[in-house]
Motif scaffolding. Structure first.
Motif, PDB file in Angstrom:
ATOM      1  N   HIS A 154       0.833  -1.206   0.000  1.00 36.95           N
ATOM      2  CA  HIS A 154       0.000   0.000   0.000  1.00 36.95           C
ATOM      3  C   HIS A 154       0.861   1.246   0.000  1.00 36.95           C
ATOM      4  CE1 HIS A 154      -3.845  -2.105   1.723  1.00 36.95           C
ATOM      5  NE2 HIS A 154      -3.571  -2.432   0.479  1.00 36.95           N
ATOM      6  N   MET A 155       1.900   1.255   0.845  1.00 41.92           N
ATOM      7  CA  MET A 155       2.775   2.424   0.927  1.00 41.92           C
ATOM      8  C   MET A 155       3.521   2.647  -0.374  1.00 41.92           C
ATOM      9  SD  MET A 155       2.272   3.702   3.900  1.00 41.92           S
ATOM     10  CE  MET A 155       3.652   4.841   3.970  1.00 41.92           C
ATOM     11  N   MET A 156       3.876   1.576  -1.059  1.00 39.38           N
ATOM     12  CA  MET A 156       4.606   1.661  -2.325  1.00 39.38           C
ATOM     13  C   MET A 156       3.675   1.784  -3.526  1.00 39.38           C
ATOM     14  SD  MET A 156       7.708   1.622  -1.321  1.00 39.38           S
ATOM     15  CE  MET A 156       8.544   1.393  -2.904  1.00 39.38           C
ATOM     16  N   ARG A 157       2.350   1.745  -3.251  1.00 42.92           N
ATOM     17  CA  ARG A 157       1.345   1.813  -4.324  1.00 42.92           C
ATOM     18  C   ARG A 157       1.604   0.720  -5.372  1.00 42.92           C
ATOM     19  NH1 ARG A 157      -1.455   6.581  -4.087  1.00 42.92           N
ATOM     20  NH2 ARG A 157      -2.063   6.420  -6.286  1.00 42.92           N
ATOM     21  N   ARG A 158       1.857  -0.482  -4.864  1.00 41.94           N
ATOM     22  CA  ARG A 158       2.182  -1.615  -5.713  1.00 41.94           C
ATOM     23  C   ARG A 158       1.070  -2.649  -5.646  1.00 41.94           C
ATOM     24  NH1 ARG A 158       6.969  -2.802  -3.642  1.00 41.94           N
ATOM     25  NH2 ARG A 158       6.260  -4.519  -2.321  1.00 41.94           N
ATOM     26  N   ASP A 159       0.656  -3.171  -6.800  1.00 45.45           N
ATOM     27  CA  ASP A 159      -0.390  -4.179  -6.848  1.00 45.45           C
ATOM     28  C   ASP A 159       0.037  -5.456  -6.129  1.00 45.45           C
ATOM     29  OD1 ASP A 159      -1.996  -2.537  -8.290  1.00 45.45           O
ATOM     30  OD2 ASP A 159      -1.692  -3.537 -10.225  1.00 45.45           O
ATOM     31  N   SER A 160      -0.931  -6.092  -5.534  1.00 48.02           N
ATOM     32  CA  SER A 160      -0.674  -7.383  -4.910  1.00 48.02           C
ATOM     33  C   SER A 160      -0.435  -8.435  -5.991  1.00 48.02           C
ATOM     34  CB  SER A 160      -1.868  -7.803  -4.051  1.00 48.02           C
ATOM     35  OG  SER A 160      -1.769  -9.158  -3.668  1.00 48.02           O
ATOM     36  N   LYS A 161       0.402  -9.404  -5.682  1.00 44.02           N
ATOM     37  CA  LYS A 161       0.663 -10.480  -6.640  1.00 44.02           C
ATOM     38  C   LYS A 161      -0.568 -11.342  -6.860  1.00 44.02           C
ATOM     39  CE  LYS A 161       2.432 -13.780  -3.221  1.00 44.02           C
ATOM     40  NZ  LYS A 161       3.596 -14.624  -2.816  1.00 44.02           N
ATOM     41  N   HIS A 162      -1.566 -11.220  -5.951  1.00 46.33           N
ATOM     42  CA  HIS A 162      -2.790 -12.014  -6.071  1.00 46.33           C
ATOM     43  C   HIS A 162      -3.853 -11.324  -6.931  1.00 46.33           C
ATOM     44  CE1 HIS A 162      -1.349 -14.790  -3.022  1.00 46.33           C
ATOM     45  NE2 HIS A 162      -1.073 -13.755  -2.238  1.00 46.33           N
ATOM     46  N   ARG A 163      -3.573 -10.107  -7.353  1.00 48.51           N
ATOM     47  CA  ARG A 163      -4.581  -9.322  -8.064  1.00 48.51           C
ATOM     48  C   ARG A 163      -5.030  -9.984  -9.363  1.00 48.51           C
ATOM     49  NH1 ARG A 163      -6.215  -3.994  -7.658  1.00 48.51           N
ATOM     50  NH2 ARG A 163      -7.176  -3.143  -9.534  1.00 48.51           N
ATOM     51  N   GLN A 164      -4.131 -10.714  -9.996  1.00 47.97           N
ATOM     52  CA  GLN A 164      -4.455 -11.328 -11.289  1.00 47.97           C
ATOM     53  C   GLN A 164      -4.923 -12.783 -11.165  1.00 47.97           C
ATOM     54  OE1 GLN A 164      -4.555  -9.330 -13.852  1.00 47.97           O
ATOM     55  NE2 GLN A 164      -3.724  -7.676 -12.560  1.00 47.97           N
ATOM     56  N   ARG A 165      -5.264 -13.195  -9.976  1.00 46.18           N
ATOM     57  CA  ARG A 165      -5.741 -14.565  -9.797  1.00 46.18           C
ATOM     58  C   ARG A 165      -7.047 -14.759 -10.560  1.00 46.18           C
ATOM     59  NH1 ARG A 165      -5.813 -16.031  -3.514  1.00 46.18           N
ATOM     60  NH2 ARG A 165      -5.866 -18.169  -4.309  1.00 46.18           N
ATOM     61  N   SER A 166      -7.238 -15.957 -11.107  1.00 42.44           N
ATOM     62  CA  SER A 166      -8.466 -16.251 -11.829  1.00 42.44           C
ATOM     63  C   SER A 166      -9.625 -16.418 -10.853  1.00 42.44           C
ATOM     64  CB  SER A 166      -8.298 -17.540 -12.635  1.00 42.44           C
ATOM     65  OG  SER A 166      -8.179 -18.671 -11.774  1.00 42.44           O
ATOM     66  N   VAL A 167     -10.824 -16.406 -11.406  1.00 49.27           N
ATOM     67  CA  VAL A 167     -12.006 -16.594 -10.571  1.00 49.27           C
ATOM     68  C   VAL A 167     -11.960 -17.934  -9.864  1.00 49.27           C
ATOM     69  CG1 VAL A 167     -14.515 -16.868 -10.611  1.00 49.27           C
ATOM     70  CG2 VAL A 167     -13.445 -15.075 -11.975  1.00 49.27           C
ATOM     71  N   ASP A 168     -11.562 -18.992 -10.610  1.00 49.37           N
ATOM     72  CA  ASP A 168     -11.488 -20.328  -9.993  1.00 49.37           C
ATOM     73  C   ASP A 168     -10.491 -20.365  -8.852  1.00 49.37           C
ATOM     74  OD1 ASP A 168     -13.382 -21.301 -11.710  1.00 49.37           O
ATOM     75  OD2 ASP A 168     -11.946 -22.085 -13.167  1.00 49.37           O
ATOM     76  N   GLU A 169      -9.342 -19.703  -9.040  1.00 50.22           N
ATOM     77  CA  GLU A 169      -8.336 -19.689  -7.983  1.00 50.22           C
ATOM     78  C   GLU A 169      -8.850 -18.955  -6.748  1.00 50.22           C
ATOM     79  OE1 GLU A 169      -4.025 -19.701 -10.248  1.00 50.22           O
ATOM     80  OE2 GLU A 169      -5.231 -17.858 -10.310  1.00 50.22           O
ATOM     81  N   CYS A 170      -9.559 -17.861  -6.980  1.00 47.34           N
ATOM     82  CA  CYS A 170     -10.081 -17.080  -5.862  1.00 47.34           C
ATOM     83  C   CYS A 170     -11.143 -17.857  -5.089  1.00 47.34           C
ATOM     84  CB  CYS A 170     -10.667 -15.763  -6.362  1.00 47.34           C
ATOM     85  SG  CYS A 170      -9.450 -14.544  -6.846  1.00 47.34           S
ATOM     86  N   LEU A 171     -11.983 -18.578  -5.803  1.00 45.36           N
ATOM     87  CA  LEU A 171     -13.095 -19.245  -5.170  1.00 45.36           C
ATOM     88  C   LEU A 171     -12.734 -20.589  -4.560  1.00 45.36           C
ATOM     89  CD1 LEU A 171     -16.032 -18.451  -7.619  1.00 45.36           C
ATOM     90  CD2 LEU A 171     -15.411 -17.314  -5.484  1.00 45.36           C
ATOM     91  N   THR A 172     -11.526 -21.056  -4.773  1.00 48.47           N
ATOM     92  CA  THR A 172     -11.099 -22.315  -4.164  1.00 48.47           C
ATOM     93  C   THR A 172     -11.031 -22.148  -2.652  1.00 48.47           C
ATOM     94  OG1 THR A 172      -9.758 -22.901  -6.095  1.00 48.47           O
ATOM     95  CG2 THR A 172      -9.285 -24.041  -4.027  1.00 48.47           C
ATOM     96  N   GLY A 173     -11.922 -22.828  -1.989  1.00 56.07           N
ATOM     97  CA  GLY A 173     -11.967 -22.721  -0.547  1.00 56.07           C
ATOM     98  C   GLY A 173     -12.706 -21.507  -0.043  1.00 56.07           C
ATOM     99  N   ALA A 174     -13.333 -20.683  -0.965  1.00 56.58           N
ATOM    100  CA  ALA A 174     -14.048 -19.474  -0.526  1.00 56.58           C
ATOM    101  C   ALA A 174     -15.363 -19.836   0.112  1.00 56.58           C
ATOM    102  CB  ALA A 174     -14.264 -18.552  -1.721  1.00 56.58           C
TER     103      ALA A 174
END
Length: 235
Positions: free
Chosen positions: A215-235
């Protein structure tokens, strides 16, 4: 008059009927209300409504907050601000000096909330927030909901919850309802999944320390580009 007679006959043949179609207000009721000519001036309260189902329907439509809100929008569009709804809405107190009115707010439709976390006692900041929300909910004859944010159970105690409710009473604040964030976990989860599926959110497993640095470096998280399937695994 012919429309009124026809409507009365329809209701007479269906005892207990409130709306034209089904058990909720529908487009049919709105069309009828407009046909009677009360679509712009919601001040007509027809007497002897009990003797006429049609009159009862019109009175009910006239008093509906939804109809009042739609009427106000219509009046604003035609630049006519003289509509009088005093006959169907409760009178509001004069604004306390220094307070502003809520733009577009209508009596009975204002709902405010006070969301404390019961991990400690109330302080002056809490008092300011709850008194402000209580003022507007009461002035507009609306509701105030106290919603305990119980998402950090390791720090929350029943002692603090009871103390907060007691202190609110001392401040003259009586809520219309007390809820907990956990009451809506399933609803919140459902909305989160919908946002992820729409590509508007993602699951971020970044540690707190790394997330703060990003946040301080205004840098995107490495998880930002995760696919929908990856995000919903275990959601």
């Amino acid at each position: 008059m012919a429309l009124m007679i026809t409507l009365n006959h329809s209701f007479a043949t269906n005892p207990g009927q409130t709306y034209l179609v089904g058990y909720e207000m529908s487009v049919a009721d709105l069309a009828l209300y407009t046909a009677f000519g009360y679509n712009a001036i919601p001040t007509v309260t027809i007497t002897d409504a009990a003797a006429s189902p049609a009159k009862r329907l019109i009175n009910m439509m006239t008093s509906s907050p939804v109809i009042l809100q739609a009427t106000q929008i219509t009046v604003d569009i035609v630049c006519n601000t003289t509509v009088d709804i005093s006959g169907v809405t409760p009178a509001m107190e004069e604004l306390v000096p220094g307070m502003n009115g809520l733009e577009g707010a209508l009596p009975g439709l204002v709902c405010t909330r006070f969301p404390p976390e019961h991990s400690g006692y109330l302080h002056i900041g809490h008092a300011k927030a709850v008194l402000l929300n209580n003022y507007y909910s009461r002035r507009y004859h609306g509701r105030l909901i106290v919603r305990f944010d119980d998402t950090n159970p390791s720090k929350e105690k029943e002692e603090f919850r009871e103390s907060i409710l007691s202190d609110l009473g001392l401040l003259g604040v009586n809520s219309d309802r007390v809820t907990f964030t956990s009451d809506y976990f399933d609803t919140i989860r459902g909305y989160a999944i919908r946002l992820i599926e729409a590509g508007l959110a993602y699951i971020d497993a970044t540690t707190q320390e790394v997330m703060k640095e990003e946040h301080m470096m205004r840098r995107d998280s490495k998880h930002r580009q995760r696919s929908v399937d990856e995000c919903l695994t275990g959601a």
